[in-house]
Every structure is written in structure tokens, then in C-alpha cells.
Write a protein that holds these residues in place. Structure first.
Motif, short mmCIF file in Angstrom:
data_model
loop_
_atom_site.label_atom_id
_atom_site.label_comp_id
_atom_site.label_asym_id
_atom_site.label_seq_id
_atom_site.Cartn_x
_atom_site.Cartn_y
_atom_site.Cartn_z
N VAL A 44 0.86 -1.21 0.14
CA VAL A 44 0.10 -0.09 -0.12
C VAL A 44 0.98 1.16 0.07
N LEU A 45 1.81 1.12 0.81
CA LEU A 45 2.76 2.45 1.00
C LEU A 45 3.64 2.54 -0.20
N LYS A 46 3.80 1.50 -1.11
CA LYS A 46 4.66 1.83 -2.07
C LYS A 46 3.82 2.40 -3.30
N ARG A 47 2.46 2.25 -3.25
CA ARG A 47 1.64 2.99 -4.09
C ARG A 47 1.49 4.39 -3.80
N GLU A 48 1.50 4.79 -2.34
CA GLU A 48 1.10 6.00 -1.86
C GLU A 48 2.51 6.80 -2.28
N ALA A 49 3.78 6.11 -2.49
CA ALA A 49 4.76 6.79 -2.69
C ALA A 49 4.94 7.16 -4.04
N GLU A 50 4.17 6.57 -4.96
CA GLU A 50 4.35 7.01 -6.26
C GLU A 50 3.17 8.25 -7.01
N TYR A 51 2.02 8.09 -6.05
CA TYR A 51 1.04 9.29 -6.14
C TYR A 51 0.11 8.82 -4.92
N PHE A 76 -13.29 0.71 6.39
CA PHE A 76 -13.15 2.26 6.53
C PHE A 76 -12.93 2.73 7.80
N ALA A 77 -12.33 3.81 8.02
CA ALA A 77 -12.40 4.63 9.27
C ALA A 77 -12.34 6.17 9.08
N LYS A 78 -13.17 6.62 10.23
CA LYS A 78 -13.02 7.91 10.21
C LYS A 78 -11.83 8.42 11.08
N VAL A 79 -10.92 9.30 10.63
CA VAL A 79 -9.89 9.98 11.16
C VAL A 79 -9.92 11.57 11.56
N LYS A 80 -9.12 12.05 12.30
CA LYS A 80 -9.23 13.41 12.66
C LYS A 80 -7.98 14.11 11.64
N GLY A 81 -8.44 14.78 10.37
CA GLY A 81 -7.96 15.57 9.54
C GLY A 81 -6.45 15.12 9.35
N ILE A 82 -5.97 14.06 8.44
CA ILE A 82 -4.57 13.98 8.26
C ILE A 82 -4.21 14.23 6.93
N ASP A 83 -3.01 14.77 6.82
CA ASP A 83 -2.42 15.43 5.45
C ASP A 83 -2.08 14.13 4.76
N TRP A 84 -2.82 14.08 3.70
CA TRP A 84 -2.41 12.98 2.68
C TRP A 84 -2.10 13.38 1.39
N SER A 85 -1.29 14.49 1.43
CA SER A 85 -1.00 15.03 -0.19
C SER A 85 -1.78 15.03 -1.02
N ALA A 86 -3.22 15.65 -0.63
CA ALA A 86 -4.63 15.80 -1.53
C ALA A 86 -3.95 16.62 -2.63
N PRO A 87 -4.94 16.46 -3.79
CA PRO A 87 -5.00 17.28 -4.76
C PRO A 87 -5.47 18.62 -4.49
N ASP A 88 -6.61 18.60 -3.64
CA ASP A 88 -7.05 20.01 -3.19
C ASP A 88 -6.48 20.38 -1.88
N GLU A 89 -5.63 19.69 -1.44
CA GLU A 89 -4.90 20.06 -0.13
C GLU A 89 -5.57 19.93 0.97
N GLY B 13 -5.89 -0.72 -15.66
CA GLY B 13 -6.99 0.19 -16.04
C GLY B 13 -6.64 1.87 -15.79
N LEU B 14 -7.80 2.53 -15.75
CA LEU B 14 -7.46 3.79 -15.60
C LEU B 14 -7.74 4.10 -14.11
N HIS B 15 -6.77 3.91 -13.39
CA HIS B 15 -6.69 4.36 -11.90
C HIS B 15 -5.39 4.30 -11.40
N ALA B 16 -5.12 4.66 -9.99
CA ALA B 16 -3.75 4.52 -9.59
C ALA B 16 -2.93 5.84 -10.43
N ARG B 17 -1.88 5.59 -10.91
CA ARG B 17 -0.89 6.49 -11.25
C ARG B 17 -1.49 7.23 -12.55
N PRO B 18 -1.73 6.30 -13.67
CA PRO B 18 -2.16 6.82 -14.84
C PRO B 18 -3.56 7.85 -14.73
N ALA B 19 -4.35 7.56 -13.44
CA ALA B 19 -5.34 8.58 -13.40
C ALA B 19 -5.12 9.76 -12.73
#
Lengths: 147, 87
Positions: A44-51, A76-89, B13-19
Motif C-alpha cells: 500500500v505504501l509503495k503505491r502511496e509513494a508513487e502518487y 473504513f475509518a474516520k480519522v481526525k484530519g490527516i495530511d494525505w498530499s491531497a490534490p485539493d490540499e 486500467g484507468l486508476h492509480a498513477r495513470p488516473a
């Protein structure tokens, strides 16, 4: 069942996305969905590192496909406002985690993501997740979304 | 308005990095852009929007673009779906 009450945390204590992911992985491990926490978290973290798996609106959907997963699950979890490098910040307060076995990974998680995303686009669904005070209500809403 | 049909070349597919990357690309244009898969229509400037398409490898997506930079956007989006480095 993709998700059950044991895969839901109404108030997960985590300061970072790494911590949130690890705690969600532990939930999946306890439910027998994951056979190796470290390897699953690593995938999971490997993906997170890519995007960033944040999708905006305060929602993140981290996921991993690996043979450390026994059967597909959604947590599913509710958390208290974590910085997730979101596109909308915006900080993330709603986290869905997906796990799919490597062998089955082809389209399975894309299907789950598509169904969940269609519902998450709707403001009232996000509001329901934020306001619900019982796991039962969350479970019913999420199950209906991914059915 | 310009439109083109592209096929998803990405293994997952179209998710992950490509998306994530196509979303950033679309955000760099001022034109209105739509990705359409069957009866599902999405705004590709939003990652969540792209995920609603559930586009697996080989899915044909209709792209509709309208605005001042539609010609440049069309070229860039077509080129994106040819990218080999994301597969």
C-alpha cells in the motif's frame, strides 16, 4: 462480504497516513483477510509513494494488491484530519482501504473503486459517513454503495 | 467542440498513477473536458471523477473537449493514452 462491522473504525487514532494504513491493515489481519501485515502495508505504501490516493473531498482510498491478501476486503475509518498530499490540499477525515489478492487483482479493485467513487461524488453520501454514529449505519450505506 | 475515442492501454486500467497523471494533465487546460464510458460521464480534472468510469484495460473512452485550448488538449490527451511508460 467485502466489508463488515469489524472492518470499520468510527474514530481511528492516527496522526499520519502511514499510521492510519497500518491500523487499518491490522483490522484486516484480525479478520483473516490479510496474512502478512508488513507485506500488505508495504504494498500500500509503495503505491502511496508513487502518487497520493487521496481523491479530494476529504477522502482517501489507499489500496494494495498482493498475495499477502487472502480475500478481497474493504475497510473504513474516520480519522481526525490527516495530511494525505491531497490534490485539493484538504486534510483527509474519511479513509477507505481496499485489499485484493494478487491473482485476482485484474479488475476486482477497479470495480470496487468505481462503485464507491460514484457514491462518494455525492455530497449526501459523504455527509452520511461523517455524521453516522453507529457502525451499523455506515455498514448499510457502504454495502449498498458497493453492491 | 472536439472529440476523440481513446482506448485504455494501462494494465491496471484507468486508476492509480495513470488516473492521477491524466487528471493533472487535464487540469492544465482551461477547456471543459468530459470522459465518457457508456452511460457514465466524468470530469477528468477530478481523480474521483475518473475512478467512477471503472475503465479497465481496453475500455474505449469518448473524450469531449470544448474551450479555447481544445486543440492542444486533444493532442495532449491522445498522446497520453499512447504512453508506454505508465503501462
Amino acid at each position: 462480504m467485502l466489508i463488515n462491522e469489524n472492518l470499520i473504525d468510527m474514530n481511528l487514532e492516527a496522526d499520519t497516513k502511514e499510521e492510519a494504513i497500518k491500523k487499518l491493515a491490522q483490522m484486516a489481519y484480525k479478520e483473516g483477510r490479510v496474512n502478512d501485515i508488513d507485506r500488505y502495508v508495504e504494498a500500500v505504501l509503495k503505491r502511496e509513494a508513487e502518487y497520493s490516493t487521496s481523491v479530494g473531498f476529504g477522502v482517501a482510498i489507499p489500496h494494495g494488491k498482493t498475495d499477502a491478501v487472502n480475500e478481497p476486503f474493504l475497510g473504513f475509518a474516520k480519522v481526525k484530519g490527516i495530511d494525505w498530499s491531497a490534490p485539493d490540499e484538504k486534510p483527509v477525515d474519511l479513509v477507505f482501504i481496499i485489499g485484493v489478492p494478487e491473482a485476482q487483482a485484474g479488475n476486482e479493485h477497479l470495480k470496487i473503486l468505481a462503485k464507491l467513487s460514484r457514491r462518494l461524488m455525492k455530497d449526501d453520501f459523504r455527509q452520511l459517513l461523517r455524521q453516522a454514529s453507529s457502525k451499523k449505519d455506515i455498514l448499510a450505506a457502504v454495502q449498498e454503495a458497493v453492491a | 467542440m472536439k472529440s476523440v475515442i481513446v482506448s485504455v492501454p494501462f494494465e491496471e486500467g484507468l486508476h492509480a498513477r495513470p488516473a492521477s497523471e491524466v487528471s493533472k494533465l487535464c487540469q492544465s487546460f482551461s477547456s471543459d473536458i468530459k470522459f465518457i464510458n457508456g452511460d457514465i460521464e466524468a470530469n477528468p480534472k477530478s481523480t474521483l471523477g475518473l475512478l467512477t468510469l471503472g475503465a479497465t484495460k481496453g475500455t474505449e473512452i469518448k473524450v469531449e473537449i470544448s474551450g479555447d485550448d481544445e486543440a492542444e488538449a486533444l493532442k495532449a490527451i491522445e498522446a497520453f493514452f499512447q504512453r508506454k511508460d505508465l503501462i
